[in-house]
Design a protein around this motif. Structure first.
Motif, mmCIF file in Angstrom:
data_model
loop_
_atom_site.group_PDB
_atom_site.id
_atom_site.type_symbol
_atom_site.label_atom_id
_atom_site.label_comp_id
_atom_site.label_asym_id
_atom_site.label_seq_id
_atom_site.Cartn_x
_atom_site.Cartn_y
_atom_site.Cartn_z
ATOM 1 N N UNK A 1 -11.197 -24.220 -30.384
ATOM 2 C CA UNK A 1 -11.047 -23.507 -31.640
ATOM 3 C C UNK A 1 -10.132 -24.290 -32.560
ATOM 4 N N UNK A 2 -10.404 -24.219 -33.843
ATOM 5 C CA UNK A 2 -9.586 -24.913 -34.830
ATOM 6 C C UNK A 2 -8.130 -24.475 -34.751
ATOM 7 N N UNK A 3 -7.887 -23.207 -34.511
ATOM 8 C CA UNK A 3 -6.517 -22.681 -34.421
ATOM 9 C C UNK A 3 -5.993 -22.653 -32.990
ATOM 10 N N UNK A 4 -6.798 -23.158 -32.050
ATOM 11 C CA UNK A 4 -6.391 -23.157 -30.655
ATOM 12 C C UNK A 4 -6.882 -21.931 -29.914
ATOM 13 N N UNK A 5 -7.252 -22.121 -28.651
ATOM 14 C CA UNK A 5 -7.806 -21.015 -27.864
ATOM 15 C C UNK A 5 -6.769 -19.946 -27.538
ATOM 16 N N UNK A 6 -5.491 -20.267 -27.703
ATOM 17 C CA UNK A 6 -4.460 -19.271 -27.419
ATOM 18 C C UNK A 6 -4.480 -18.126 -28.435
ATOM 19 N N UNK A 7 -5.199 -18.304 -29.540
ATOM 20 C CA UNK A 7 -5.301 -17.229 -30.533
ATOM 21 C C UNK A 7 -6.443 -16.273 -30.225
ATOM 22 N N UNK A 8 -7.236 -16.589 -29.195
ATOM 23 C CA UNK A 8 -8.362 -15.732 -28.834
ATOM 24 C C UNK A 8 -8.184 -15.231 -27.407
#
Length: 233
Positions: free
Chosen positions: A216-223
């Motif tokens: 993910x562009x914002x990093x998978x830690x945001x999902x």
């Protein structure tokens, strides 16, 4: 006399049955909507309590849960409680329950659906005027819902607040969800325009068939994978 009493009992039973049936999920039963949407679901909803028919057993609704009055630092203000509900079979699930400033425009857009998942986007355009320096807010979030197990992944795309009198925010310029059958992956792509420099950049998130984030562009830690809750009775 006995025949008359028997007839009254039949009528009373019929009324009671119809009343109870109508009460259960009655807000999801609009025969006109159902018949016109089965072949072509409504892709965009911006009116509370309207729903889109994916198929006869799957419907999605933008729901108004009422207003709530709040007080912060001696300032009184009102928030709008709303959510997204999915009628999956005969059970209603809450995928989202949140609140926005009462001066907000909220819309739901269908992005993709197949036998396994339903993808939709929520956009909140709000005016926050109960603070010392009022501002505009634009929030865009994508949800990918697993039809079979009622789990879903929430992908934050934009959360932009204005910083000056121009009240400008970052803007969504277009988005889509696609499925790669060979890789078994779902991809969300969006074009986001940044108000500070006017440039358009691409946001991308890739999920596997179980909705686990791969990149993910914002990093998978945001999902993350969450479970939709059954509607409280």
């Amino acid at each position: 006399m006995n025949k008359f009493i028997f007839l009254k009992m039949i009528v009373a039973y019929g009324f009671f049955f119809n009343f109870c049936y109508a009460k259960e999920n009655s807000s999801w039963n609009d025969y006109l909507q159902d018949s016109t949407q089965v072949k072509s679901p409504v892709e965009y909803l911006d009116v509370y309590h309207k729903y889109s028919v994916i198929n006869p057993n799957l419907k999605i609704k933008l729901t108004d849960f009422g207003n709530i009055d709040k007080t912060k630092k001696n300032i009184n203000y009102t928030l709008k409680k709303y959510g997204v509900q999915i009628l999956n079979g005969k059970v209603v699930y809450d995928v989202l329950r949140t609140a926005v400033p009462v001066e907000s425009n909220v819309d739901l857009a269908l992005l993709y659906h197949d036998k396994a998942i339903l993808a939709f986007r929520i956009r909140e355009l709000s005016t926050v005027n109960y603070v010392k320096v009022p501002f505009k807010s634009n929030k865009v979030t994508v949800f990918i819902y697993n039809i079979n197990n009622n789990n879903f992944t929430e992908i934050p795309v934009i959360h932009s607040d204005s910083e000056d009198k121009s009240e400008q925010t970052d803007q969504l310029m277009g988005d889509q969800v696609t499925y790669d059958i060979k890789k078994g992956q779902y991809t969300y792509l969006a074009n986001v325009k940044t108000y500070k420099d006017g440039k358009i950049s691409q946001f991308k998130a890739v999920l596997n068939g179980s909705l686990k984030c791969i990149s993910s562009t914002l990093g998978c830690e945001t999902t993350g994978i969450l479970s939709a809750e059954k509607q409280a009775k």
